[in-house]
Design a protein around this motif. Structure first.
Motif, PDB file in Angstrom:
ATOM      1  N   THR A  42       0.835  -1.195   0.000  1.00 53.42           N
ATOM      2  CA  THR A  42       0.000   0.000   0.000  1.00 53.42           C
ATOM      3  C   THR A  42       0.873   1.249   0.000  1.00 53.42           C
ATOM      4  O   THR A  42       1.800   1.368   0.793  1.00 53.42           O
ATOM      5  N   VAL A  43       0.556   2.164  -0.910  1.00 51.21           N
ATOM      6  CA  VAL A  43       1.251   3.455  -0.975  1.00 51.21           C
ATOM      7  C   VAL A  43       0.207   4.546  -0.771  1.00 51.21           C
ATOM      8  O   VAL A  43      -0.630   4.789  -1.641  1.00 51.21           O
ATOM      9  N   ILE A  95       4.256   9.237 -14.208  1.00 51.33           N
ATOM     10  CA  ILE A  95       4.471   8.032 -13.410  1.00 51.33           C
ATOM     11  C   ILE A  95       4.120   8.273 -11.945  1.00 51.33           C
ATOM     12  O   ILE A  95       4.200   9.390 -11.445  1.00 51.33           O
ATOM     13  N   GLY A  96       3.715   7.191 -11.277  1.00 50.98           N
ATOM     14  CA  GLY A  96       3.507   7.176  -9.841  1.00 50.98           C
ATOM     15  C   GLY A  96       4.636   6.404  -9.190  1.00 50.98           C
ATOM     16  O   GLY A  96       4.977   5.292  -9.617  1.00 50.98           O
ATOM     17  N   ILE A  97       5.233   6.983  -8.157  1.00 53.87           N
ATOM     18  CA  ILE A  97       6.432   6.431  -7.536  1.00 53.87           C
ATOM     19  C   ILE A  97       6.169   6.167  -6.059  1.00 53.87           C
ATOM     20  O   ILE A  97       5.558   6.995  -5.358  1.00 53.87           O
ATOM     21  N   ASP A  98       6.643   5.021  -5.570  1.00 53.81           N
ATOM     22  CA  ASP A  98       6.626   4.708  -4.144  1.00 53.81           C
ATOM     23  C   ASP A  98       7.761   5.491  -3.487  1.00 53.81           C
ATOM     24  O   ASP A  98       8.937   5.223  -3.744  1.00 53.81           O
ATOM     25  N   PRO A  99       7.470   6.482  -2.637  1.00 52.84           N
ATOM     26  CA  PRO A  99       8.543   7.317  -2.082  1.00 52.84           C
ATOM     27  C   PRO A  99       9.485   6.573  -1.148  1.00 52.84           C
ATOM     28  O   PRO A  99      10.609   7.031  -0.901  1.00 52.84           O
ATOM     29  N   GLU A 100       9.056   5.414  -0.656  1.00 51.25           N
ATOM     30  CA  GLU A 100       9.905   4.682   0.286  1.00 51.25           C
ATOM     31  C   GLU A 100      11.013   3.897  -0.407  1.00 51.25           C
ATOM     32  O   GLU A 100      12.109   3.750   0.130  1.00 51.25           O
ATOM     33  N   ASN A 101      10.719   3.373  -1.601  1.00 47.29           N
ATOM     34  CA  ASN A 101      11.747   2.563  -2.277  1.00 47.29           C
ATOM     35  C   ASN A 101      12.071   3.047  -3.686  1.00 47.29           C
ATOM     36  O   ASN A 101      12.915   2.456  -4.366  1.00 47.29           O
ATOM     37  N   GLY A 102      11.393   4.107  -4.134  1.00 44.75           N
ATOM     38  CA  GLY A 102      11.673   4.663  -5.454  1.00 44.75           C
ATOM     39  C   GLY A 102      11.105   3.875  -6.617  1.00 44.75           C
ATOM     40  O   GLY A 102      11.390   4.193  -7.776  1.00 44.75           O
ATOM     41  N   ALA A 103      10.297   2.851  -6.349  1.00 45.22           N
ATOM     42  CA  ALA A 103       9.764   2.010  -7.422  1.00 45.22           C
ATOM     43  C   ALA A 103       8.677   2.740  -8.201  1.00 45.22           C
ATOM     44  O   ALA A 103       7.829   3.429  -7.621  1.00 45.22           O
ATOM     45  N   ILE A 104       8.711   2.604  -9.516  1.00 42.01           N
ATOM     46  CA  ILE A 104       7.658   3.126 -10.380  1.00 42.01           C
ATOM     47  C   ILE A 104       6.546   2.077 -10.439  1.00 42.01           C
ATOM     48  O   ILE A 104       6.767   0.956 -10.893  1.00 42.01           O
TER      49      ILE A 104
END
Length: 348
Positions: A14-15, A66-75
């Motif tokens: 969950t992001v 793009i949407g990015i997970d700020p915790e791990n940088g994943a797109i």
């Protein structure tokens, strides 16, 4: 705004507060991989070809958010604008998807909002989309969150069997799409529509808050040069467009020739785009109804910067009860399209 569910047995990440921005050139390869993870190779070819994707972005034909997970940088999310004619500046919102391993209710609306904000800041004329009628909640989001309004119902244009990679869903019948439009340019213009359709067309323009007046049409056969383009859609859609750029003496014949060619090719449907800015438009619409094209809707600005009346010839049976549309406006449009389909089929 499609969101693809995770595979069974796997917990989704969950992001809550994703980062949303334009993709950088060094991130486009990951966009290609994300598209494959979400849909396999069922989307548009350029989305899986890094060189093609890069060229379209550099040429102004595509914007990739793009949407990015700020915790791990994943797109993990993507949304795009397709500029079919960069000089006209009416992008199509599409290619919205989220990695099936993630859950983020905010990322779709945030990516879409960023694209809409960019369109307004760059003086685009408007934004349209093609929402499949099986995605009820994407229609709701566009209308309730973004202010887009239904303007067309195109029957039989969605591919059969199109489904996300590795999902246990069955092959579907040929589907349909509701086109929405969000108007930025609201300059007053005059359009020429047969009296029969004026009430419905006036309602659509009113929904979009686009000021249009009805001019007095010329119902005599037009003269002068005609310009018509034929365009086959990707093979999986098994459909085609006929686009009229200018109405002339040979336009009806050119449309009929194109229709017969596509019927010989066993196309499921043919969609006709007619300019509504000339006095001969109403005459042409009535002649095309005699060819069994029926009303699909209207869309501002989309070709050559001018409004279009959309008509359709559907050559396959469809389950109209399976077409799910959101809201009173879309239901009114659907009822009108169905009524017109029946009326045109009875013409002699």
């Amino acid at each position: 705004m499609d969101t693809i569910p995770a595979r069974k047995g796997k917990k989704r990440r969950t992001v809550k507060n994703p980062e949303v921005r334009l993709a950088r050139s060094d991130e486009l390869a990951e966009v290609c991989r994300l598209a494959w993870r979400c849909y396999g190779f069922t989307q548009e070819e350029f989305l899986y070809d890094l060189q093609s994707l890069t060229e379209k972005i550099e040429n102004g034909e595509f914007k990739s958010v793009i949407g990015i997970d700020p915790e791990n940088g994943a797109i993990f999310g993507h949304a795009g604008f397709k500029y079919h004619d960069p000089s006209v500046k009416v992008p199509e919102l599409g290619l919205v998807f989220v990695d099936p391993a993630y859950r983020s209710p905010r990322v779709g609306p945030m990516m879409t909002q960023l694209l809409f904000d960019m369109a307004r800041s760059e003086d685009d004329k408007g934004i349209f989309d093609c929402s499949v009628t099986t995605h009820f909640f994407s229609q709701k989001g566009l209308q309730e969150l973004m202010g887009s309004r239904p303007c067309c119902l195109m029957l039989g244009i969605a591919a059969s069997g199109m489904q996300a990679k590795e999902l246990a869903t069955s092959k579907q019948e040929k589907g349909s799409v509701v086109n929405h439009y969000y108007a930025i340019d609201r300059t007053q213009k005059t359009v020429f529509i047969p009296p029969r359709h004026q009430e419905m067309v006036a309602d659509i323009y009113r929904w979009m808050e686009v000021p249009r007046e009805f001019g007095v049409p010329d119902m005599e056969p037009p003269t002068g040069a005609s310009s018509v383009s034929l365009f086959s859609l990707p093979d999986e859609l098994n459909a085609a467009f006929i686009i009229v750029h200018s109405i002339g003496a040979d336009t009806v014949k050119e449309i009929d020739d194109g229709l017969q060619r596509y019927r010989a090719d066993r196309m499921d449907a043919v969609y006709l785009f007619l300019p509504s800015c000339g006095k001969a438009a109403a005459y042409l619409i009535e002649q095309c109804e005699r060819l069994r094209f029926f009303f699909a809707g209207v869309m501002p600005h989309v070709h050559d910067g001018h409004d279009r009346v959309l008509m359709q010839y559907v050559d396959i049976p469809l389950n109209m009860d399976a077409i799910r549309v959101y809201g009173d406006m879309s239901r009114q449009l659907k009822a009108y399209v169905m009524k017109e389909q029946g009326r045109v089929q009875e013409l002699r």
